[in-house]
Write a protein that holds these residues in place. Sequence first.
Motif, PDB file in Angstrom:
ATOM      1  N   GLY A  91       0.674  -1.177  -0.023  1.00 40.51           N
ATOM      2  CA  GLY A  91       0.132  -0.010   0.008  1.00 40.51           C
ATOM      3  C   GLY A  91       0.836   1.312  -0.063  1.00 40.51           C
ATOM      4  O   GLY A  91       0.438   2.195  -0.105  1.00 40.51           O
ATOM      5  N   THR A  92       2.230   0.892   0.259  1.00 42.95           N
ATOM      6  CA  THR A  92       3.073   1.965  -0.002  1.00 42.95           C
ATOM      7  C   THR A  92       4.155   1.798  -0.691  1.00 42.95           C
ATOM      8  O   THR A  92       4.161   0.786  -1.524  1.00 42.95           O
ATOM      9  CB  THR A  92       3.752   2.432   1.540  1.00 42.95           C
ATOM     10  N   VAL A  93       5.163   2.560  -1.214  1.00 44.77           N
ATOM     11  CA  VAL A  93       6.510   2.452  -2.027  1.00 44.77           C
ATOM     12  C   VAL A  93       7.508   2.879  -1.241  1.00 44.77           C
ATOM     13  O   VAL A  93       7.543   3.294   0.017  1.00 44.77           O
ATOM     14  CB  VAL A  93       6.188   3.109  -3.306  1.00 44.77           C
ATOM     15  N   PHE A  94       8.881   2.526  -1.782  1.00 42.79           N
ATOM     16  CA  PHE A  94       9.962   2.991  -1.179  1.00 42.79           C
ATOM     17  C   PHE A  94      10.464   4.379  -1.194  1.00 42.79           C
ATOM     18  O   PHE A  94      10.325   4.757  -2.483  1.00 42.79           O
ATOM     19  CB  PHE A  94      11.081   2.306  -1.520  1.00 42.79           C
ATOM     20  N   ASP A  95      11.035   5.048  -0.503  1.00 44.20           N
ATOM     21  CA  ASP A  95      11.653   6.262  -0.421  1.00 44.20           C
ATOM     22  C   ASP A  95      12.887   5.819  -1.388  1.00 44.20           C
ATOM     23  O   ASP A  95      13.680   4.969  -0.735  1.00 44.20           O
ATOM     24  CB  ASP A  95      12.252   6.896   0.773  1.00 44.20           C
ATOM     25  N   ILE A 100      18.638   3.215  -2.735  1.00 45.53           N
ATOM     26  CA  ILE A 100      19.925   3.727  -3.141  1.00 45.53           C
ATOM     27  C   ILE A 100      21.073   3.233  -1.936  1.00 45.53           C
ATOM     28  O   ILE A 100      21.962   2.853  -2.222  1.00 45.53           O
ATOM     29  CB  ILE A 100      19.937   4.973  -3.190  1.00 45.53           C
ATOM     30  N   ALA A 101      20.700   3.467  -0.717  1.00 41.94           N
ATOM     31  CA  ALA A 101      21.560   3.122   0.496  1.00 41.94           C
ATOM     32  C   ALA A 101      21.575   1.579   0.471  1.00 41.94           C
ATOM     33  O   ALA A 101      22.932   1.053   0.660  1.00 41.94           O
ATOM     34  CB  ALA A 101      20.766   3.392   2.005  1.00 41.94           C
ATOM     35  N   GLU A 128      15.388   8.617  -9.380  1.00 48.02           N
ATOM     36  CA  GLU A 128      16.620   8.778  -8.640  1.00 48.02           C
ATOM     37  C   GLU A 128      17.257   7.600  -8.541  1.00 48.02           C
ATOM     38  O   GLU A 128      18.432   7.267  -8.643  1.00 48.02           O
ATOM     39  CB  GLU A 128      16.019   9.093  -7.142  1.00 48.02           C
ATOM     40  N   VAL A 129      16.283   6.327  -8.563  1.00 51.03           N
ATOM     41  CA  VAL A 129      16.920   4.872  -8.473  1.00 51.03           C
ATOM     42  C   VAL A 129      17.939   4.648  -9.699  1.00 51.03           C
ATOM     43  O   VAL A 129      19.106   4.171  -9.776  1.00 51.03           O
ATOM     44  CB  VAL A 129      16.052   3.919  -8.109  1.00 51.03           C
ATOM     45  N   GLY A 130      17.217   4.925 -10.777  1.00 46.81           N
ATOM     46  CA  GLY A 130      18.123   4.764 -12.141  1.00 46.81           C
ATOM     47  C   GLY A 130      19.397   5.536 -12.172  1.00 46.81           C
ATOM     48  O   GLY A 130      20.496   4.920 -12.564  1.00 46.81           O
TER      49      GLY A 130
END
Lengths: 386, 386
Positions: A91-95, A100-101, A128-130
Amino acid sequence: MSLPILGQFDPAFTKIMNEVMVMLRASFQTKNHWAHPIDGTSRAGLEAMIASLIEPGDRMLVPIYGRFGDLFVEIGERYGAEIHTLNCPWGTVFDPEEIIAEIKKVRPKVVALVHGETSTGRMQPLAEVGKACRELDVLLVVDAVATYCGADVRADEWNIDALIGGAQKCLSIPSGIVPLTYNDRVDQVIKRRKKVERGIATDADRLAGSSTPIRSNYFDLSQLQDYWSERRLNHHTEATSMEYALHEGLRLVLEEGLENRFKRHKVNEAALMAGMEAMGLRLFGDPKCKMPTVTCVSVPDGVNADEVRDILLNHFAIEIAGSFGALQGKIWRIGTMGYACREDCVLHVLAGLEAALIRCGAKIDRGKALQAAMDVYVQELAAVEN
Amino acid sequence: MSLPILGQFDPAFTKIMNEVMVMLRASFQTKNHWAHPIDGTSRAGLEAMIASLIEPGDRMLVPIYGRFGDLFVEIGERYGAEIHTLNCPWGTVFDPEEIIAEIKKVRPKVVALVHGETSTGRMQPLAEVGKACRELDVLLVVDAVATYCGADVRADEWNIDALIGGAQKCLSIPSGIVPLTYNDRVDQVIKRRKKVERGIATDADRLAGSSTPIRSNYFDLSQLQDYWSERRLNHHTEATSMEYALHEGLRLVLEEGLENRFKRHKVNEAALMAGMEAMGLRLFGDPKCKMPTVTCVSVPDGVNADEVRDILLNHFAIEIAGSFGALQGKIWRIGTMGYACREDCVLHVLAGLEAALIRCGAKIDRGKALQAAMDVYVQELAAVEN
């Protein structure tokens, strides 16, 4: 799909294959050379990519926020990956910073990430992840099965190394073929593992054959390169009618235009959400990361989720979905995808859902859902005209 | 295939799936419970079977008499089999006793054998090998892609443990779906390796999960069992339109009747062979083991094989095939399969071939081919009427 069958090496058919590649590039917003389908259903595309990249012992990081993150783990494990996972509540996603960490800690060869989790209706930001993956020289593989051609997915701008789309979702062609694209970074791994199969290999092919070939023959992207290039080396026999469907589906997507198409999905999503909220239903999940192509709604207390679905199917000829795992029986999932993403469909589903809920004894606000949804369309029309 | 798309769990669609299973059993001449398609092209069916049976280090014996024996080797190797091969010259098949002697020597877990080698036009007798495999407790996997629904293939009577058919050949539906069947002996191996995937597994599933699961997720027949049974556990999304095609293709096969269908293939084969021999062409390969569904003919000296094929394609809209490896440029292969296995097609291809050969300067007997072929049909008609 009802056109006559052409032979796979008939110039009339290879022309269609080449046109599909050109249109796939446009649909994925990429300049990648490699953009072609796999003959199979969506997970065949995911498996082809993981099989071609992962050698036993390779580290693979999978951030999981729904069922299809689990699927990446399944596939990676079976090809011998050393799997690392991150989890967040469904129901949520990742920061992105959290992912990245973890990438910096794990230093995986591959990060496998779902763009739109149809099981929870959430969409993970990818840019950002990309960027981080590119800087850290990690390959980013993205499952965009449920968003491709319905929501914005930018292969090149977001630094996605390999991207897998879907067929029967927002592209709206039948299940059974799956489009993918990958860039030169992926190509290098694949070429290093290339081994032309016995029976059609030349002496030169045999000399150059890899000692760590891809562990599936059907999903060997290096062999598919020889099939989808001028060499036209026989691998499988391309699924002719499905290829026609893909060609026509892509033509319609590009005729509408990606921006218009993404806009259309947003408008219909807004109308559907407005209707359900006006009825007094509670939407499921964090609204900040909601997928535009799937809307999840909580089943009201005391209502049997399957009973409502049965009424919709048997009386209204409308199919809505349940979900998986812990969400089974707790939410309904309603798709607004591709061909079915339009005003009449949204209004029919709202009308049917209201009637089914009343029939099942749910306390809802009557007569408001359709008015709220129609208001959205009227406002949208006014905005376009001004 | 142009019927509207149904949802995969819509009762109207699961009814179609169940009917497909019933018709597949009849087409394979088996009482096996498991008979369903794989969503992919023919080699996807071969790979699903090998992936589900072979664990790394398992011995697999492959008698090779053409290109598609090589394909079994390719697939087996990639799943970690210890491969043993037997070879015989292309254009012939094995004496069953030779295969049986090798089985006794190697004691493999699996013997993988091609029934009809489309690359050479030969057909391997299976009954004796099947009987020996059963006695020696070896699993017999048969690739009947190019003979299924065109020549007699008897799963049960010939003791074939796993049998894979084809779509775009004698069943005459588009490429992209592949029918298979397997018996309880295979089922036991598959069940032992069963592991329900994360995300949909119950606690009981997790406890029972195998420690040596099948190395592909897409080709995991144990998961496909849960999809093709009352449990209807989601795996992929069945290729809807292809499933319609399979349903209708099988209906037509059974309406014609297997015996009638095999007879029709023999008659058209006879007419095609008579025509080509009357022209003065030399048929390729040992006539004792010729496949009825593919006829191979030697390219006459001094004739460019591809030039003749181009004339046929561009002027007559007829596609005939070349072959692979050592036979490339040496023979043509002409299919008489399924829908295209009929008098008008045979006569058109003979007329076109004669004209193309004359145009390319070949010395052939003119005006005789069509007469010889028509004689076959007239005699056949007379035999039926008497």
